[in-house]
Scaffold this active site. Structure first.
Site, short mmCIF file in Angstrom:
data_model
loop_
_atom_site.label_atom_id
_atom_site.label_comp_id
_atom_site.label_asym_id
_atom_site.label_seq_id
_atom_site.Cartn_x
_atom_site.Cartn_y
_atom_site.Cartn_z
N LEU A 11 17.32 -20.07 -37.87
CA LEU A 11 17.17 -20.31 -36.44
C LEU A 11 16.73 -19.02 -35.74
O LEU A 11 17.40 -18.00 -35.82
CB LEU A 11 18.49 -20.79 -35.83
CG LEU A 11 19.14 -22.01 -36.48
CD1 LEU A 11 20.32 -22.49 -35.64
CD2 LEU A 11 18.13 -23.13 -36.69
N ALA A 12 15.59 -19.12 -35.08
CA ALA A 12 15.04 -17.92 -34.43
C ALA A 12 14.34 -18.27 -33.14
O ALA A 12 13.34 -17.64 -32.77
CB ALA A 12 14.09 -17.22 -35.39
N ALA A 13 14.85 -19.27 -32.44
CA ALA A 13 14.18 -19.70 -31.21
C ALA A 13 14.67 -18.95 -29.98
O ALA A 13 14.18 -19.18 -28.88
CB ALA A 13 14.34 -21.20 -31.02
N GLY A 14 15.63 -18.07 -30.18
CA GLY A 14 16.20 -17.35 -29.04
C GLY A 14 15.18 -16.46 -28.36
O GLY A 14 14.23 -15.98 -28.98
N ARG A 18 18.26 -9.88 -23.76
CA ARG A 18 19.03 -8.65 -23.63
C ARG A 18 18.44 -7.45 -24.38
O ARG A 18 18.88 -6.33 -24.23
CB ARG A 18 20.48 -8.90 -24.08
CG ARG A 18 21.30 -9.57 -22.98
CD ARG A 18 22.72 -9.77 -23.40
NE ARG A 18 22.85 -10.86 -24.35
CZ ARG A 18 23.92 -11.06 -25.13
NH1 ARG A 18 24.93 -10.22 -25.08
NH2 ARG A 18 23.96 -12.08 -25.95
N GLY A 145 32.96 -18.45 -31.73
CA GLY A 145 33.69 -19.69 -31.96
C GLY A 145 34.86 -19.39 -32.89
O GLY A 145 34.76 -18.55 -33.79
N ASN A 174 33.74 -17.78 -36.24
CA ASN A 174 32.56 -18.35 -36.89
C ASN A 174 31.43 -17.33 -36.92
O ASN A 174 30.99 -16.85 -35.88
CB ASN A 174 32.13 -19.61 -36.11
CG ASN A 174 30.86 -20.23 -36.67
OD1 ASN A 174 30.53 -20.05 -37.83
ND2 ASN A 174 30.16 -20.97 -35.82
N TYR A 353 -3.76 20.46 -44.71
CA TYR A 353 -4.00 19.03 -44.58
C TYR A 353 -4.88 18.59 -45.74
O TYR A 353 -5.99 19.11 -45.91
CB TYR A 353 -4.68 18.68 -43.25
CG TYR A 353 -5.09 17.24 -43.22
CD1 TYR A 353 -4.11 16.23 -43.28
CD2 TYR A 353 -6.43 16.84 -43.18
CE1 TYR A 353 -4.46 14.89 -43.31
CE2 TYR A 353 -6.78 15.50 -43.19
CZ TYR A 353 -5.80 14.53 -43.26
OH TYR A 353 -6.14 13.21 -43.29
N TYR A 374 -13.03 13.82 -41.64
CA TYR A 374 -13.49 12.90 -40.60
C TYR A 374 -14.60 13.54 -39.79
O TYR A 374 -14.45 14.67 -39.29
CB TYR A 374 -12.29 12.58 -39.69
CG TYR A 374 -12.53 11.51 -38.67
CD1 TYR A 374 -13.05 10.27 -39.03
CD2 TYR A 374 -12.21 11.72 -37.33
CE1 TYR A 374 -13.25 9.28 -38.09
CE2 TYR A 374 -12.40 10.73 -36.37
CZ TYR A 374 -12.94 9.52 -36.76
OH TYR A 374 -13.12 8.54 -35.82
C1 UD1 Z 1 27.05 -19.29 -32.23
C2 UD1 Z 1 28.15 -20.26 -32.68
C3 UD1 Z 1 29.48 -19.54 -32.62
C4 UD1 Z 1 29.47 -18.31 -33.49
C5 UD1 Z 1 28.31 -17.40 -33.08
C6 UD1 Z 1 28.17 -16.30 -34.09
C7 UD1 Z 1 27.41 -22.49 -32.04
C8 UD1 Z 1 27.57 -23.60 -31.06
N1 UD1 Z 1 28.14 -21.39 -31.80
O1 UD1 Z 1 27.28 -19.00 -30.87
O2 UD1 Z 1 30.51 -20.42 -33.06
O3 UD1 Z 1 30.69 -17.62 -33.39
O4 UD1 Z 1 27.08 -18.12 -33.05
O5 UD1 Z 1 27.22 -15.37 -33.65
O6 UD1 Z 1 26.67 -22.63 -32.99
N2 UD1 Z 1 19.28 -20.77 -31.40
C9 UD1 Z 1 18.12 -21.50 -31.39
N3 UD1 Z 1 17.97 -22.52 -30.53
C10 UD1 Z 1 18.94 -22.89 -29.66
C11 UD1 Z 1 20.14 -22.15 -29.67
C12 UD1 Z 1 20.28 -21.11 -30.55
O7 UD1 Z 1 17.20 -21.20 -32.18
O8 UD1 Z 1 18.73 -23.84 -28.92
C13 UD1 Z 1 19.44 -19.67 -32.34
C14 UD1 Z 1 19.48 -18.33 -31.63
O9 UD1 Z 1 18.19 -17.75 -31.58
C15 UD1 Z 1 20.40 -17.51 -32.52
C16 UD1 Z 1 21.33 -18.57 -33.09
O10 UD1 Z 1 20.67 -19.81 -32.96
O11 UD1 Z 1 19.71 -16.90 -33.57
C17 UD1 Z 1 22.70 -18.58 -32.42
O12 UD1 Z 1 22.56 -18.91 -31.07
P1 UD1 Z 1 23.44 -18.23 -29.95
O13 UD1 Z 1 23.02 -18.76 -28.65
O14 UD1 Z 1 23.47 -16.78 -30.14
O15 UD1 Z 1 24.87 -18.83 -30.32
P2 UD1 Z 1 26.27 -18.25 -29.88
O16 UD1 Z 1 26.59 -18.75 -28.52
O17 UD1 Z 1 26.32 -16.81 -30.13
#
Ligand code: UD1
Ligand code: MG
Length: 458
Positions: A11-14, A18, A145, A174, A353, A374
């Site tokens: 998952l890398a959609a964030g 920050r 979590g 978690n 050099y 060069y």
């Molecule tokens: C999540 C967990 C939490 C855990 C924490 C650890 C859930 C609901 N919560 O929370 O229990 O303790 O990670 O760091 O899973 N992402 C997407 N699309 C979305 C949402 C998230 O790609 O729609 C990706 C983000 O880019 C990131 C990852 O999923 O890489 C985690 O998302 P993030 O929003 O950081 O979750 P937390 O609230 O930190």
């Protein structure tokens, strides 16, 4: 025991707001490598790994390009709206539907995860769990979590915003990494809803759903350093520190001497042979290989370079991509080498050099020698023959060839090829005027106008 194939969903959609960066978060680097590249490397190790599925945000073409560069068979899925971790996993539905083995969910911003830990999670699923979750005990659990356990079973994961005080007091959290049995995964994921404090589809709800269906859910534990997620530049630096410590330990164990390990900066792909000695304050960029017994002295910076057996580099040397130092070569202080092969036993000990060149076996490159590679438009090659001697402060204007055993007089500007065993001089001829200085002093004391010039003319 992981014969069942495994599919990693990263998952890398964030947005990574920050980080305050124009670069997507997962493309920031530690150890010279993008965060997502670390995750894909860990995911790609182990038996039966299928091509990974990577979920990215809209417009993150640079992330897609990096993923394809290092995992050409990876499938990229775009999550068009950010609606939670379960929603993100389901963006890769097509890949999940095709896969009946173990599904691993990883976060692209958690780069320190180890392949062995992923194997443990995979094994938990192949030996009977429908879901296996990775837990850890953070120094500060805020924001994570909490894992609610009952014996060896995981009962629920409570997001902090939804947790009561008793749940908030739980120290096991978690980490975000989860393994699911592919035969149940879609059934479970499709039942997740967004009835929670954040109105998001929480992947963590997979736990209670699996249990309600009578399936086994377990939690495994690991240390915090392995599951550090990166949201800020400060966390990026912390993760770098953890990674550097790991890399140094790995090379110390492999028989490398580091006089002051905490001052040595390594890249993930640095390769050091046994009995290599690294003095304090050395930086390795990507792509460096150092052979046995070589010594890298303080304040040297190396990238894309090969250092042969017993060679000596630095202090204060700079080896750039394509620098190939063969056995017993000496490259000393303030010497820069780029795209050049320095053959066995050759020396360039001071202030030089050497770029786009070959320095033949046993040749000596004197202090201040420059290969002028060069011409403002193109790069040209300099070839220095075996056993040649390049006098100090020479400029070798490429393309140019210095024959085996030739001598170049100090201070020469060499524009034409020099035959083997010849002497080449390319500098102004020395003039000596006997008694000139004494005459000058005498004329000055006599109050003569422009005495020096007058004296030179004589
Ligand atoms: C999540 C967990 C939490 C855990 C924490 C650890 C859930 C609901 N919560 O929370 O229990 O303790 O990670 O760091 O899973 N992402 C997407 N699309 C979305 C949402 C998230 O790609 O729609 C990706 C983000 O880019 C990131 C990852 O999923 O890489 C985690 O998302 P993030 O929003 O950081 O979750 P937390 O609230 O930190
Ligand atoms: Mg997070």
């Amino acid at each position: 025991m992981h014969a069942t194939p495994r599919l990693s969903v990263v998952l890398a959609a964030g947005e990574g707001t920050r980080m305050r960066s124009l670069t997507p978060k997962v493309l920031h680097a530690i150890g010279g490598r993008a965060l997502i590249t670390h995750v894909l490397a860990a995911a790609g190790q182990g038996a039966g790994t299928a091509a990974p599925a990577v979920v990215i945000g809209p417009g993150h073409d640079a992330v897609a390009a990096e993923v394809k560069r290092i995992a050409p068979t990876a499938e990229i899925f775009v999550q068009s709206e950010r609606r939670g971790t379960a929603h993100a996993v389901l963006a890769a539905r097509a890949a999940l539907a095709r896969h009946a083995g173990v599904i691993l969910v990883l976060f692209g911003d958690t780069p320190l995860i180890r392949p062995e830990t992923l194997a443990r999670l995979q094994d938990a699923v192949t030996t009977g769990a429908a879901v296996a979750v990775l837990g850890f005990r953070p120094v500060d659990p805020a924001g994570y979590g909490r894992l609610v356990v009952d014996g060896d079973q995981l009962v629920a994961i409570r997001e902090e915003k939804d947790a009561n005080d008793a749940e908030k007091a739980i120290t096991l959290c978690n980490a975000g990494v989860m393994a699911l049995d592919g035969t149940h995964a879609l059934t479970i994921l499709d039942r997740i809803d967004d009835r929670n404090a954040k109105h998001e589809f929480y992947l963590t709800d997979a736990v209670t759903i699996a249990r309600a269906r009578g399936l086994s859910v377990v939690a495994l534990e690991t240390e915090e350093d392995e599951v550090r997620g990166i949201n800020t530049r400060a966390q990026l630096a912390e993760a770098e520190a953890v990674l550097q410590k790991r890399l140094r330990q790995q090379w110390l164990d492999a028989g490398v001497t580091m006089v002051a390990p905490e001052t040595v900066h390594l890249a993930v792909d640095t390769k050091l042979a046994h009995d290599v000695v690294i003095e304090p304050y050395v930086v390795f960029g990507e792509g460096v290989v150092v052979e046995e017994g070589a010594v890298i002295r303080s304040f040297s910076h190396l990238e894309g370079a090969h250092v042969g057996k017993g060679a000596r580099v630095g202090p204060y040397a700079r080896l750039r991509p394509g620098a190939d130092l063969q056995e017993d070569v000496h490259v000393g202080n303030f010497v820069e080498v780029k795209a050049a092969t320095i053959e066995k036993g050759a020396k360039a000990n001071h202030l030089s050099y050497i770029g786009d060149a070959r320095v033949g076996e046993g040749a000596n490159v004197g202090a201040g020698t420059i290969t002028c590679n060069y011409d403002g438009a193109a790069k040209h090659h300099t070839d220095i023959g075996k056993g040649a001697f390049i006098g100090s402060n020479s400029a070798l204007v490429a393309p140019v060839k210095i024959g085996d055993g030739a001598y170049i007089g100090s201070g020469s500007v060499i524009t034409d090829d020099v035959p083997a065993d010849a002497l080449a001089l390319g500098r102004g001829r020395q003039i000596v005027k006997d008694g000139w200085a004494a005459r000058l002093r005498k004329e000055k004391s006599a109050g003569k106008k422009k005495p020096a010039q007058a004296a030179i003319e004589r």
